[in-house]
Design an enzyme around this catalytic site. Structure first.
Site, PDB file in Angstrom:
ATOM      1  CG  HIS A 101      13.023  38.559  -4.228  1.00 54.78           C
ATOM      2  ND1 HIS A 101      13.023  39.698  -4.971  1.00 54.78           N
ATOM      3  CD2 HIS A 101      13.735  38.836  -3.113  1.00 54.78           C
ATOM      4  CE1 HIS A 101      13.709  40.637  -4.341  1.00 54.78           C
ATOM      5  NE2 HIS A 101      14.158  40.150  -3.211  1.00 54.78           N
ATOM      6  CG  ASP A 104      10.402  38.885  -7.198  1.00 54.04           C
ATOM      7  OD1 ASP A 104       9.775  39.370  -6.249  1.00 54.04           O
ATOM      8  OD2 ASP A 104      11.636  39.022  -7.361  1.00 54.04           O
TER       9      ASP A 104
HETATM   10  C1  XLS Z   1      16.147  45.739  -0.618  1.00 58.39           C
HETATM   11  C2  XLS Z   1      17.082  44.956  -1.399  1.00 58.39           C
HETATM   12  C3  XLS Z   1      16.481  43.801  -2.166  1.00 58.39           C
HETATM   13  C4  XLS Z   1      17.551  42.838  -2.556  1.00 58.39           C
HETATM   14  C5  XLS Z   1      17.052  41.481  -2.925  1.00 58.39           C
HETATM   15  O1  XLS Z   1      16.435  46.815  -0.160  1.00 58.39           O
HETATM   16  O2  XLS Z   1      17.780  45.819  -2.255  1.00 58.39           O
HETATM   17  O3  XLS Z   1      15.764  44.249  -3.268  1.00 58.39           O
HETATM   18  O4  XLS Z   1      18.324  43.321  -3.606  1.00 58.39           O
HETATM   19  O5  XLS Z   1      16.371  40.890  -1.897  1.00 58.39           O
END
Ligand code: XLS
Ligand code: NI
Ligand code: NI
Length: 438
Positions: A101, A104
């Site tokens: 993200h 991140d």
């Molecule tokens: C949350 C999601 C997230 C996505 C990416 O539950 O799994 O981590 O994979 O935004």
């Protein structure tokens, strides 16, 4: 400063007999299975957020792990230390992809212009690190759920200004994805959903989400992004009702709004089970619609009602997953470990144990799925189960050369049909056990 993970060796393949905790028992990257290398069947990816950012904080307590990597958290120095740690980690494991993200990668600033400047800086650094390696981005995404401005969603927000911030973040995350050679771009619903219908115009919100996705496709294609966009379905959490409930719902949404040519599914195991399905179910629904794109590899806990994001350990589930993947001819994306260590597994070594477990589980799943397909009894059974459609009235139904009246006349002539053949579920399950443990 010391090298990240300097006490951990490069993880070798040593085979099932090995008792070395820092070795693969089943993941043998170059081994050929069903005509391809294991590493080609299983493009594994590291999730930046769980692996390099999350440190064990939960609703009841603070971090247990130290993910500072020798730098002060919340600084650009820390952002770079995470890059160093991430690349050292992936190299030691032979993981070739990462997912991220936007937030991140760098600490988010109050002003989006400053956040974007930081993102430019860190992505230059990541590009530098990528040089001379075969490590690439699997997919990128924008975090449109943590910042308070997204309390009511991003594309689905009641505020047009918030919609614009979402657009700005998607634009930047697409730029980064392209810059880092990403195969895909993910929309996980985040807070795209609602808490109560008393304050929500569902149709309006869904139209706006589709609008944001169309804008993203147009922009992405204009900057040379040729990969797939993905929706990652999830039924609930954080919102009570999430719009992308499951694969079937998301596929219907994409078709309704003319997005189905550019999008595929990113199926997360734990999300499928939260929706009351098996992981295999959502993979199959995606595959039969030509939309099986990528996988978030993790597993949930059937005793808990939330997204526990555990590292995959269940070989049955991994086998049935790989069964679907093999039958679908592989993924255009990969296997992103959207998984985190349990809070008490807080050491650096535990980070490696987790990936070894996950990679070995999927390697086993691949081997067993290939064996199930080669065995052929399951396929043969399914084929024969529908044999009545091969000839006679069944063939006419399939080819559309009949009418309701003709079929009714046929049924009247029969009086009462014979019972359909036995489903033989227990027999089939014992075949699976035989192949897994035989
Ligand atoms: C949350 C999601 C997230 C996505 C990416 O539950 O799994 O981590 O994979 O935004
Ligand atoms: Ni999840
Ligand atoms: Ni996910």
């Amino acid at each position: 400063m010391s090298e990240p993970f300097e006490n951990i060796p490069v993880i070798p393949y040593e085979g099932p007999q090995s008792k070395n905790p820092l070795a693969f028992k089943f993941y043998d990257a170059d081994r050929i299975v069903a005509g391809k290398k294991m590493s080609e069947h299983l493009p594994f990816a590291m999730a930046w957020w769980h692996n390099l950012c999350a440190a064990g904080t939960d609703m009841f307590g603070r971090d247990t792990a130290d993910k500072s990597f020798g730098a002060e958290k919340g600084t650009m120095e820390h952002a770079r230390a995470k890059v160093d740690a991430g690349f050292a980690f992936m190299k030691k494991l032979g993981v070739k992809y990462f997912c991220f993200h936007d937030v991140d990668l760098v600490p988010e600033a109050d002003d989006i212009k400053e956040t974007n400047r930081r993102l430019d800086e860190i992505s230059d650094y990541i590009l530098e690190k990528m040089k001379g390696t075969d490590i690439r981005c699997l997919w990128g995404t924008a975090n449109m759920f943590s910042n308070p401005r997204f309390m009511n969603g991003a594309g689905s927000s009641n505020s047009a200004d918030v919609f614009c911030f979402a657009a700005a973040q998607v634009k930047k995350a697409l730029d980064l994805t392209v810059k880092l050679g990403g195969r895909g771009y993910v929309f996980w619903g985040g807070r795209e959903g609602y808490e109560t219908l008393l304050n929500t115009d569902v149709k309006f919100e869904q139209e706006n989400i589709a609008r944001l996705m169309h804008l993203a496709v147009d922009y992405g294609r204009s900057i040379g992004f040729t990969g797939d966009f993905y929706i990652e379905p999830k039924p609930k959490e954080p919102m009570k009702h999430q719009y992308d409930f499951d694969a079937a719902t998301a596929i219907g949404f994409l078709r309704q709004y003319g997005l189905d040519k550019d999008f595929k599914m990113n199926i997360e195991a734990n999300h499928a089970t939260l929706a009351g399905h098996t992981f295999q179910h959502d993979l199959r629904i995606s595959a039969i619609n030509g939309m099986l794109g990528s996988i978030d590899a993790n597993q949930g806990d059937m005793l808990l009602g939330w997204d526990t994001d555990e590292f995959p350990f269940n070989v049955y589930d991994a086998t049935m997953c790989m069964y679907e993947v093999l039958k679908a001819g592989g993924l255009t994306g990969g296997f992103n470990f959207d998984s985190k260590n349990r809070r008490p597994s807080y050491t650096e070594e535990d980070m490696f144990h987790a990936y070894i477990l996950g990679m070995d589980t999927f390697a086993l799943g691949l081997l067993k799925a290939a064996a199930l397909i080669e065995d052929g009894r399951l396929d043969k059974f399914v084929e024969e189960r529908y044999a009545s459609y091969k000839t006679g009235v069944g063939a006419k139904i399939r080819s559309g050369e009949t009418t309701l009246a003709e079929l009714a006349a046929y049924a009247e002539k029969l009086g009462a049909p014979a019972l359909p053949g036995s489903g033989r579920q227990e027999y089939l399950e014992s075949i699976v056990n035989g192949v897994l443990f035989g």
